[in-house]
Design a protein around this motif. Structure first.
Motif, mmCIF file in Angstrom:
data_model
loop_
_atom_site.group_PDB
_atom_site.id
_atom_site.type_symbol
_atom_site.label_atom_id
_atom_site.label_comp_id
_atom_site.label_asym_id
_atom_site.label_seq_id
_atom_site.Cartn_x
_atom_site.Cartn_y
_atom_site.Cartn_z
ATOM 1 N N VAL A 254 0.881 -1.175 0.000
ATOM 2 C CA VAL A 254 0.000 0.000 0.000
ATOM 3 C C VAL A 254 0.912 1.215 0.000
ATOM 4 O O VAL A 254 1.544 1.526 1.010
ATOM 5 C CB VAL A 254 -0.915 -0.008 1.244
ATOM 6 N N THR A 255 1.009 1.883 -1.131
ATOM 7 C CA THR A 255 2.127 2.802 -1.326
ATOM 8 C C THR A 255 1.751 4.038 -2.129
ATOM 9 O O THR A 255 0.767 4.030 -2.875
ATOM 10 C CB THR A 255 3.266 2.040 -2.066
ATOM 11 N N GLY A 256 2.567 5.075 -1.981
ATOM 12 C CA GLY A 256 2.402 6.265 -2.802
ATOM 13 C C GLY A 256 3.014 6.102 -4.182
ATOM 14 O O GLY A 256 2.805 6.942 -5.061
ATOM 15 N N ARG A 257 3.755 5.035 -4.383
ATOM 16 C CA ARG A 257 4.396 4.820 -5.689
ATOM 17 C C ARG A 257 3.374 4.529 -6.781
ATOM 18 O O ARG A 257 2.280 4.062 -6.517
ATOM 19 C CB ARG A 257 5.347 3.611 -5.616
ATOM 20 N N TYR A 258 3.820 4.746 -8.012
ATOM 21 C CA TYR A 258 3.041 4.298 -9.161
ATOM 22 C C TYR A 258 3.055 2.768 -9.211
ATOM 23 O O TYR A 258 4.005 2.134 -8.745
ATOM 24 C CB TYR A 258 3.681 4.777 -10.475
ATOM 25 N N ARG A 259 2.030 2.220 -9.867
ATOM 26 C CA ARG A 259 1.959 0.764 -10.018
ATOM 27 C C ARG A 259 3.201 0.216 -10.748
ATOM 28 O O ARG A 259 3.792 -0.772 -10.319
ATOM 29 C CB ARG A 259 0.689 0.400 -10.793
ATOM 30 N N TRP A 260 3.600 0.885 -11.837
ATOM 31 C CA TRP A 260 4.740 0.369 -12.622
ATOM 32 C C TRP A 260 6.007 0.354 -11.786
ATOM 33 O O TRP A 260 6.863 -0.520 -11.943
ATOM 34 C CB TRP A 260 4.943 1.175 -13.922
ATOM 35 N N SER A 261 6.123 1.331 -10.887
ATOM 36 C CA SER A 261 7.325 1.427 -10.070
ATOM 37 C C SER A 261 7.379 0.275 -9.054
ATOM 38 O O SER A 261 8.456 -0.262 -8.762
ATOM 39 C CB SER A 261 7.335 2.802 -9.398
ATOM 40 N N VAL A 262 6.227 -0.141 -8.544
ATOM 41 C CA VAL A 262 6.182 -1.296 -7.638
ATOM 42 C C VAL A 262 6.502 -2.574 -8.413
ATOM 43 O O VAL A 262 7.294 -3.414 -7.948
ATOM 44 C CB VAL A 262 4.785 -1.418 -6.972
ATOM 45 N N LEU A 263 5.920 -2.695 -9.596
ATOM 46 C CA LEU A 263 6.189 -3.884 -10.423
ATOM 47 C C LEU A 263 7.682 -3.969 -10.755
ATOM 48 O O LEU A 263 8.254 -5.057 -10.811
ATOM 49 C CB LEU A 263 5.343 -3.832 -11.702
ATOM 50 N N GLU A 264 8.300 -2.814 -10.930
ATOM 51 C CA GLU A 264 9.736 -2.772 -11.226
ATOM 52 C C GLU A 264 10.549 -3.276 -10.023
ATOM 53 O O GLU A 264 11.508 -4.038 -10.191
ATOM 54 C CB GLU A 264 10.124 -1.327 -11.601
ATOM 55 N N LEU A 265 10.166 -2.865 -8.818
ATOM 56 C CA LEU A 265 10.855 -3.343 -7.607
ATOM 57 C C LEU A 265 10.740 -4.864 -7.473
ATOM 58 O O LEU A 265 11.677 -5.536 -7.048
ATOM 59 C CB LEU A 265 10.256 -2.689 -6.357
ATOM 60 N N ILE A 266 9.582 -5.385 -7.855
ATOM 61 C CA ILE A 266 9.369 -6.845 -7.780
ATOM 62 C C ILE A 266 10.232 -7.541 -8.836
ATOM 63 O O ILE A 266 10.886 -8.540 -8.558
ATOM 64 C CB ILE A 266 7.867 -7.168 -7.987
ATOM 65 N N ARG A 267 10.249 -6.943 -10.035
ATOM 66 C CA ARG A 267 11.042 -7.523 -11.122
ATOM 67 C C ARG A 267 12.524 -7.556 -10.755
ATOM 68 O O ARG A 267 13.236 -8.510 -11.032
ATOM 69 C CB ARG A 267 10.831 -6.703 -12.407
ATOM 70 N N GLN A 268 12.983 -6.496 -10.081
ATOM 71 C CA GLN A 268 14.389 -6.420 -9.661
ATOM 72 C C GLN A 268 14.711 -7.361 -8.497
ATOM 73 O O GLN A 268 15.871 -7.501 -8.121
ATOM 74 C CB GLN A 268 14.720 -4.992 -9.207
ATOM 75 N N GLY A 269 13.667 -7.930 -7.895
ATOM 76 C CA GLY A 269 13.895 -8.818 -6.753
ATOM 77 C C GLY A 269 14.068 -8.087 -5.439
ATOM 78 O O GLY A 269 14.444 -8.694 -4.438
ATOM 79 N N ARG A 270 13.786 -6.792 -5.406
ATOM 80 C CA ARG A 270 13.884 -6.056 -4.132
ATOM 81 C C ARG A 270 12.752 -6.453 -3.192
ATOM 82 O O ARG A 270 12.914 -6.472 -1.970
ATOM 83 C CB ARG A 270 13.776 -4.530 -4.357
ATOM 84 N N LEU A 271 11.584 -6.753 -3.781
ATOM 85 C CA LEU A 271 10.411 -7.106 -2.980
ATOM 86 C C LEU A 271 9.824 -8.408 -3.509
ATOM 87 O O LEU A 271 9.837 -8.644 -4.718
ATOM 88 C CB LEU A 271 9.332 -6.024 -3.104
ATOM 89 N N PRO A 272 9.271 -9.251 -2.619
ATOM 90 C CA PRO A 272 8.589 -10.451 -3.117
ATOM 91 C C PRO A 272 7.301 -10.071 -3.855
ATOM 92 O O PRO A 272 6.732 -9.008 -3.623
ATOM 93 C CB PRO A 272 8.282 -11.253 -1.851
ATOM 94 N N ARG A 273 6.868 -10.972 -4.742
ATOM 95 C CA ARG A 273 5.642 -10.750 -5.495
ATOM 96 C C ARG A 273 4.451 -10.889 -4.540
ATOM 97 O O ARG A 273 4.238 -11.948 -3.956
ATOM 98 C CB ARG A 273 5.547 -11.788 -6.616
#
Ligand SMILES: [Mg+2]
Length: 255
Positions: free
Chosen positions: A50-69
């Protein structure tokens, strides 16, 4: 050498709805621990960012492996929900359909700009349901802002970091997104735990859910998260979140 999982789970369904920046991200060892913890869970709980980020930016963090899916992404300060298990995102569409047809970003910007308040430019595109402003952190400026917008119905005004003012449709926001997910998942209020570190997490902490406040949280959130069901962890960010899950009995321990 045999290694044990970093955290064991007491099997009971719950929803962890967590902010990202300053809450799950911000401390590298904690980030690793959280990823390991999530990898060990067997669908016992649902995870929502639950974040102020854009959706694409969260998906990018997941893609980079910074956050679990996760199962859900509530982006744009909780005004957009993405159900990652449904390509049609029917849940997100139903959530957005609650917005009053009269929602008018132009009117909000026209009325909102004034003494000490300027328009926030979204360089990656203006969100549908979030008007953003910078303000000079003076209480009287914020009061005047509220007055200018008082003719508009069904808008929610939220100041944070002594820098930003967000204006959202009343039915949407970080707290509303979590309540919406709670109902969709058929969970009781006690089966939901939220985590956040700043003023824009306020709504989640005002919705009556169990709340985790990591050590590094800003005073603006610490000051309002004072209910008996709010836990202030001595650990920072992701380790604070895991410590909170332990405190509330959702997990037995964490390394
Ligand atoms: Mg944050």
């Amino acid at each position: 050498m045999k290694t044990s999982p970093p955290a064991s789970l007491i099997p009971q369904p719950f929803l962890l709805a967590s902010d990202i920046d300053g809450t799950l991200l911000g401390d590298e060892s904690g980030e690793e621990l959280f990823k390991q913890f999530f990898a060990c869970q067997n669908g016992h709980f649902s995870l929502a960012y639950v974040t102020g980020r854009y959706r694409w930016s969260v998906l990018e963090l997941i893609r980079q492996g910074r956050l679990p899916r996760p199962h859900f992404i509530c982006s744009d300060v909780g005004t957009e929900i993405l159900d990652l298990s449904d390509p049609a995102n029917r849940l997100g569409e139903a959530y957005a359909a609650q917005v009053h047809p009269g929602w008018d970003l132009d009117a909000i910007y026209r009325l909102g700009i004034g003494d000490g308040v300027t328009r926030q430019e979204f360089d990656e595109g203006q969100p549908r349901f979030q008007a953003g402003f910078y303000w000079d952190a003076r209480p009287e400026t914020l009061r005047a802002f509220h007055e200018r917008l008082s003719t508009l119905e069904g808008v929610y005004i939220q100041a944070s970091y002594d820098t930003y003012i967000d204006v959202l449709p009343g039915p949407l926001g970080k707290g509303q997104a979590v309540s919406f997910l709670q109902k969709q998942l058929g969970l009781s209020q006690g089966q939901v735990v939220v985590a956040g570190d700043a003023g824009n997490d306020r709504q989640m902490f005002e919705a009556g859910f169990k709340g985790i406040v990591p050590f590094n949280a800003l005073d603006e959130l610490k000051a309002l998260a004072g209910q008996p069901w709010h836990y202030h962890s001595p650990y920072p960010s992701a380790r604070g979140v895991l410590d909170g899950l332990r405190y509330f009995g959702f997990i037995e321990s964490f390394a």
